[in-house]
Design an enzyme around this catalytic site. Structure first.
Site, PDB file in Angstrom:
ATOM      1  CD  GLU A 137     -42.732  -9.177  23.290  1.00 32.38           C
ATOM      2  OE1 GLU A 137     -42.123 -10.081  24.172  1.00 32.38           O
ATOM      3  OE2 GLU A 137     -43.301  -9.583  22.408  1.00 32.38           O
ATOM      4  CG  HIS A 169     -38.697  -8.832  27.054  1.00 28.86           C
ATOM      5  ND1 HIS A 169     -37.692  -9.571  26.452  1.00 28.86           N
ATOM      6  CD2 HIS A 169     -39.833  -9.125  26.501  1.00 28.86           C
ATOM      7  CE1 HIS A 169     -38.398 -10.446  25.409  1.00 28.86           C
ATOM      8  NE2 HIS A 169     -39.663 -10.137  25.422  1.00 28.86           N
ATOM      9  CB  ALA A 204     -37.429 -12.325  28.271  1.00 27.87           C
ATOM     10  N   GLY A 234     -44.469 -26.660  23.743  1.00 27.75           N
ATOM     11  CA  GLY A 234     -43.611 -27.918  24.127  1.00 27.75           C
ATOM     12  C   GLY A 234     -42.209 -27.582  23.840  1.00 27.75           C
ATOM     13  CG  ASP A 265     -44.148 -15.106  21.705  1.00 26.33           C
ATOM     14  OD1 ASP A 265     -44.331 -13.944  21.514  1.00 26.33           O
ATOM     15  OD2 ASP A 265     -43.053 -15.353  22.120  1.00 26.33           O
TER      16      ASP A 265
END
Length: 413
Positions: free
Chosen positions: A138, A205, A230, A261, A285
């Site tokens: 990433e 991103h 992003a 959440g 993530d």
């Protein structure tokens, strides 16, 4: 377990073909088998019958395609003992029903890639931990304007296409997914090059318009990295990457989404799954703070502060990864969307398997598929047991093992 031994899990609920049915699950040599073949053709019986899971729910093992670390380990920073770190996280994930995952590296300097990437090898899972499907890279080929928690000094353009990526990453042999911003110079050529190598490309991103996102998909991308985060917010004149959920591109676009959440409002989760049900992929993530208390951690070169379970780049209010495991994301997603239990489970199993093109072996419980599955309490979705390749690799203390006719060495608490 002897070769060709037949395991029968008796009288359980099974998620298969989008429906929960009650029947036995049969396994041989790490693969789910058709009992009719055993009964009528081979006229054989089970070597081991397990009754401890009666009335529990068996679902395909969870697949986490974006996880930065956990339990104090950061895949992007801890370069001294990379293999140990990956194994530590892989082992801990078993208690959360995760049977396969993509260790994720965030934007880093070239030296870190050289030290870390060659050491995170694809590996079959088992009692020592979940299967490593390959690394998810990433960054650093992302938009500076949408860097999120990525260090801007390492962000760059893929001006020379795939060559630019190989100059930074080195060998791509251990890579499964690369996140890239499609609007960058050379990005489309890079996407085409990665696709030819069999590497999946995720768009993220990014400040891309919808048209630029569609160009990325036409070039070979089939994923979006953590939807809504992003990227440009939805706008009715140009919906940006979010618009790919309702685009007319020929291929199915899958999109990771974080249902911890915190990162994604319940209404946004509902909008996404009602717009493109088949493409929704739950991702954790999660980063180094997963499984640990509030405090100070790292994600790549960035310092991170965790307060009440919320992770921020130190000294800012920029969200930075999650502290929530994938099984909890499934629960939160189901509660937030009021979707069916079957669908919620598929978003963490079948959908990521399809996104990676491995659904012929993983992500479902069809005959001939790998016997990677999770045993859940049907109401609370608590993980009671996890299996990889037909072997029990985790069992919860609430389960009586007296009815499990397997050697004790195959059981992991």
């Amino acid at each position: 377990m002897k070769e060709n031994s037949i395991i029968r899990i008796h009288d359980c609920y099974i998620l298969r073909d989008g429906k929960i049915i009650k029947e036995d699950l049969w396994i041989r040599n790490g693969v789910i088998v058709n009992p009719e073949q055993i009964f009528y053709v081979e006229q054989a019986e089970a070597d081991h019958t397990i009754k401890a899971f009666e009335n529990l729910l068996i679902a395909p093992g969870f697949i986490d395609i974006q996880i930065n670390g956990g339990w104090g380990i950061d895949f992007s920073y801890d370069s001294d003992n990379v293999e140990h770190g990956v194994k530590t996280v892989a082992k801990k994930l078993l208690a959360h029903g995760v049977t396969s995952f993509c260790p994720t590296m965030v934007t880093s300097d070239k030296d870190k890639y050289a030290k870390i990437l060659p050491k995170i090898k694809k590996a079959q899972g088992g009692p020592e931990g979940a299967t490593v499907l390959g690394v998810h890279l990433e960054g650093p080929f992302i938009s500076l304007a949408k860097k999120g928690a990525h260090a801007d000094e390492y962000i760059r353009n893929p001006d020379k296409g795939l060559e630019s990526l190989e100059e930074v990453y080195g060998s791509l042999d251990n890579v499964n997914i690369v996140t890239i911003a499609p609007e960058l110079p050379g990005a489309l050529d890079a996407i085409k090059g990665l696709t030819k190598k069999g590497i999946k490309v995720a768009l993220g991103h990014s400040s891309a318009s919808l048209a630029e996102g569609e160009d990325g998909v036409k070039s070979g991308a089939n994923l979006i990295t953590h939807l809504f985060n992003a990227m440009l917010p939805f706008h009715h004149r140009d919906p940006g990457l979010v618009g790919l959920l309702a685009s007319t591109t020929e291929r199915q676009v899958y999109y990771g989404i974080i249902s911890d959440g915190i990162h994604t409002h319940p209404a946004a989760l509902r909008i996404a799954c009602r717009t493109n049900r088949d493409g929704l992929v739950l991702v954790s993530d999660a980063f180094a703070a997963q499984g640990l208390a509030d405090g100070t951690y790292r994600i790549g070169p960035m310092a991170v502060s965790v307060d009440n379970g919320r992770a921020y780049v130190a000294g800012t209010k920029t969200l930075c990864g999650s502290t929530t495991a994938l099984d909890e994301c499934v629960k939160t997603f189901k509660e937030s969307t009021d979707c069916t239990l079957e669908y919620a489970l598929q978003t963490a199993s079948l959908h990521p398997a399809k996104a990676l093109g491995i659904d012929h072996k993983k992500g479902n419980l069809n005959f001939g598929c790998d016997a990677d599955f999770v045993v859940l309490h049907p109401k609370t979705l608590k993980v009671m047991s996890t299996w990889i390749n037909g072997e029990m690799v985790f069992v919860d203390e609430e389960i009586s093992i007296t009815n499990i006719q397997l050697n004790a060495k195959n059981l992991t608490r």
